[in-house]
Write a protein that holds these residues in place. Structure first.
Motif, PDB file in Angstrom:
ATOM      1  N   TYR A   1      -7.594  -3.505   4.044  1.00 23.47           N
ATOM      2  CA  TYR A   1      -7.411  -4.278   2.612  1.00 23.47           C
ATOM      3  C   TYR A   1      -7.208  -5.754   2.957  1.00 23.47           C
ATOM      4  CZ  TYR A   1      -8.590   0.320  -0.016  1.00 23.47           C
ATOM      5  OH  TYR A   1      -9.090   1.417  -0.473  1.00 23.47           O
TER       6      TYR A   1
ATOM      7  N   SER B   1      -9.246   4.716  -5.187  1.00 24.59           N
ATOM      8  CA  SER B   1      -7.791   5.255  -4.589  1.00 24.59           C
ATOM      9  C   SER B   1      -7.949   7.260  -4.510  1.00 24.59           C
ATOM     10  CB  SER B   1      -6.915   4.943  -5.810  1.00 24.59           C
ATOM     11  OG  SER B   1      -7.169   5.547  -6.603  1.00 24.59           O
ATOM     12  N   LYS B   2      -8.348   7.379  -5.100  1.00 23.37           N
ATOM     13  CA  LYS B   2      -8.956   9.667  -4.808  1.00 23.37           C
ATOM     14  C   LYS B   2      -9.389   9.430  -3.223  1.00 23.37           C
ATOM     15  CE  LYS B   2      -9.541  10.158 -10.412  1.00 23.37           C
ATOM     16  NZ  LYS B   2      -9.859  10.968 -10.554  1.00 23.37           N
TER      17      LYS B   2
ATOM     18  N   VAL C   1      -6.245  -6.086  -5.896  1.00 23.59           N
ATOM     19  CA  VAL C   1      -4.884  -4.351  -6.395  1.00 23.59           C
ATOM     20  C   VAL C   1      -6.479  -3.559  -7.222  1.00 23.59           C
ATOM     21  CG1 VAL C   1      -3.642  -3.760  -7.557  1.00 23.59           C
ATOM     22  CG2 VAL C   1      -3.454  -5.053  -5.952  1.00 23.59           C
TER      23      VAL C   1
ATOM     24  N   ARG D   1      -3.081   3.710  -2.730  1.00 24.40           N
ATOM     25  CA  ARG D   1      -3.137   3.093  -4.298  1.00 24.40           C
ATOM     26  C   ARG D   1      -2.147   1.465  -3.714  1.00 24.40           C
ATOM     27  NH1 ARG D   1       0.731   3.552  -7.416  1.00 24.40           N
ATOM     28  NH2 ARG D   1       2.409   5.101  -7.269  1.00 24.40           N
ATOM     29  N   LEU D   2      -2.871   0.396  -4.482  1.00 23.97           N
ATOM     30  CA  LEU D   2      -2.221  -0.558  -3.540  1.00 23.97           C
ATOM     31  C   LEU D   2      -1.638  -1.209  -5.064  1.00 23.97           C
ATOM     32  CD1 LEU D   2      -4.384  -0.991  -0.983  1.00 23.97           C
ATOM     33  CD2 LEU D   2      -4.650  -3.880  -2.861  1.00 23.97           C
ATOM     34  N   VAL D   3      -0.051  -1.666  -5.152  1.00 23.92           N
ATOM     35  CA  VAL D   3       0.685  -1.650  -5.914  1.00 23.92           C
ATOM     36  C   VAL D   3       0.881  -3.434  -5.844  1.00 23.92           C
ATOM     37  CG1 VAL D   3       3.033  -1.559  -6.943  1.00 23.92           C
ATOM     38  CG2 VAL D   3       1.815   0.708  -6.180  1.00 23.92           C
TER      39      VAL D   3
ATOM     40  N   VAL E   1       0.383  -1.231   0.172  1.00 25.27           N
ATOM     41  CA  VAL E   1      -0.147  -0.259  -0.063  1.00 25.27           C
ATOM     42  C   VAL E   1       0.926   1.654   0.601  1.00 25.27           C
ATOM     43  CG1 VAL E   1      -1.087   0.823   1.318  1.00 25.27           C
ATOM     44  CG2 VAL E   1      -1.761  -0.911   1.065  1.00 25.27           C
TER      45      VAL E   1
ATOM     46  N   ASN F   1      -7.828   0.459  -6.197  1.00 26.66           N
ATOM     47  CA  ASN F   1      -7.773   0.899  -6.601  1.00 26.66           C
ATOM     48  C   ASN F   1      -8.729   2.073  -7.742  1.00 26.66           C
ATOM     49  OD1 ASN F   1      -4.935   1.574  -5.999  1.00 26.66           O
ATOM     50  ND2 ASN F   1      -4.691   0.173  -8.052  1.00 26.66           N
TER      51      ASN F   1
ATOM     52  N   GLU G   1      -0.252   7.943  -1.194  1.00 27.92           N
ATOM     53  CA  GLU G   1      -0.131   9.604  -2.302  1.00 27.92           C
ATOM     54  C   GLU G   1       0.649  10.565  -2.206  1.00 27.92           C
ATOM     55  OE1 GLU G   1      -1.242   9.054  -5.829  1.00 27.92           O
ATOM     56  OE2 GLU G   1      -2.235   7.271  -5.281  1.00 27.92           O
TER      57      GLU G   1
END
Length: 219
Positions: A66, A136-137, A129, A142-144, A48, A133, A51
């Motif tokens: 999550y 995410s805003k 993910v 965000r998840l990567v 995670v 996402n 931003e």
């Protein structure tokens, strides 16, 4: 019989329940491991990312959230389509775990074959993910994907050594309980009830009458 032999015979007579139960328990554990189908496990990793820089604590908190969502139907629905399994079946074989101080989620999948475990772990990780996402805003994170699942070298269960040890430990417990049951002392004899009054003889009656007369004359 010599003294050492008498001592050994006494020990054998006292400890035979444990001596008998331990190999039986170990054999039962080994038999369970032999007949249980193997199960393989593989893990995929997701991180995670916040931003805004400096919000590491926020990323850790969202990782915890999550991680719990990894086994929920809204995440498993998309993954089930990619694995050819139902949502219920996937829920039984996939779990998400997190770290209390790192924004990372580990998705572990299990299956009867290494490829099944890898496929389940990667499918749920990718679905998680994509699900996270979408918002995410709003969440600011965000998840990567961090690492895909690797095929396991061997089955995660059963473990012959572990199951045998557990069976032997259970044998020790059962044998010890049997020893305690054999050595339980006999119950104490019941307490005697109150003594029955003895019948009064004529001599006792006469003595009592004279005592009453003497007491009356002194008044």
């Amino acid at each position: 019989m010599s003294e050492p032999r008498r001592s050994l015979a006494a020990l054998a007579g006292r400890w035979w329940p444990v001596v008998l139960a331990v190999p039986l328990g170990a054999g039962a554990g080994a038999g369970y491991a032999a007949v249980t189908p193997p199960s393989y496990a593989a893990s995929s990793y997701v991180v995670v990312v916040a931003e805004n820089p400096g919000e590491g604590a926020t990323a850790v908190n969202f990782a915890q959230a999550y991680g719990r969502l990894a086994g929920q139907p809204q995440v498993l629905a998309a993954a089930a389509a990619g694995t050819g399994r139902t949502v219920a079946a996937l829920a039984d074989t996939v779990r998400g775990t997190t770290s209390p101080d790192a924004p990372m989620i580990e998705i572990t999948g299990t299956g009867p074959r290494p490829a099944d475990a890898v496929r389940s772990a990667d499918a749920v990780a990718g679905s998680l993910v994509a699900f996270a996402n979408l918002s995410s805003k709003d969440t600011g994170v965000r998840l990567v994907p961090l690492a895909k699942a690797a095929p396991p070298d061997g089955p995660s269960s059963p473990s012959a050594a572990l199951d045998t040890a557990v069976g032997a430990a259970a044998g020790v417990l059962v044998g010890a309980l049997a020893m305690l049951a054999r050595r339980r002392p006999a119950g104490a004899p019941a307490a005697a009830g109150p003594a029955a009054p003895r019948p009064r003889t004529e001599a006792a009656e006469s003595a009592a009458a004279r005592a009453r007369e003497s007491a009356g004359s002194t008044r």
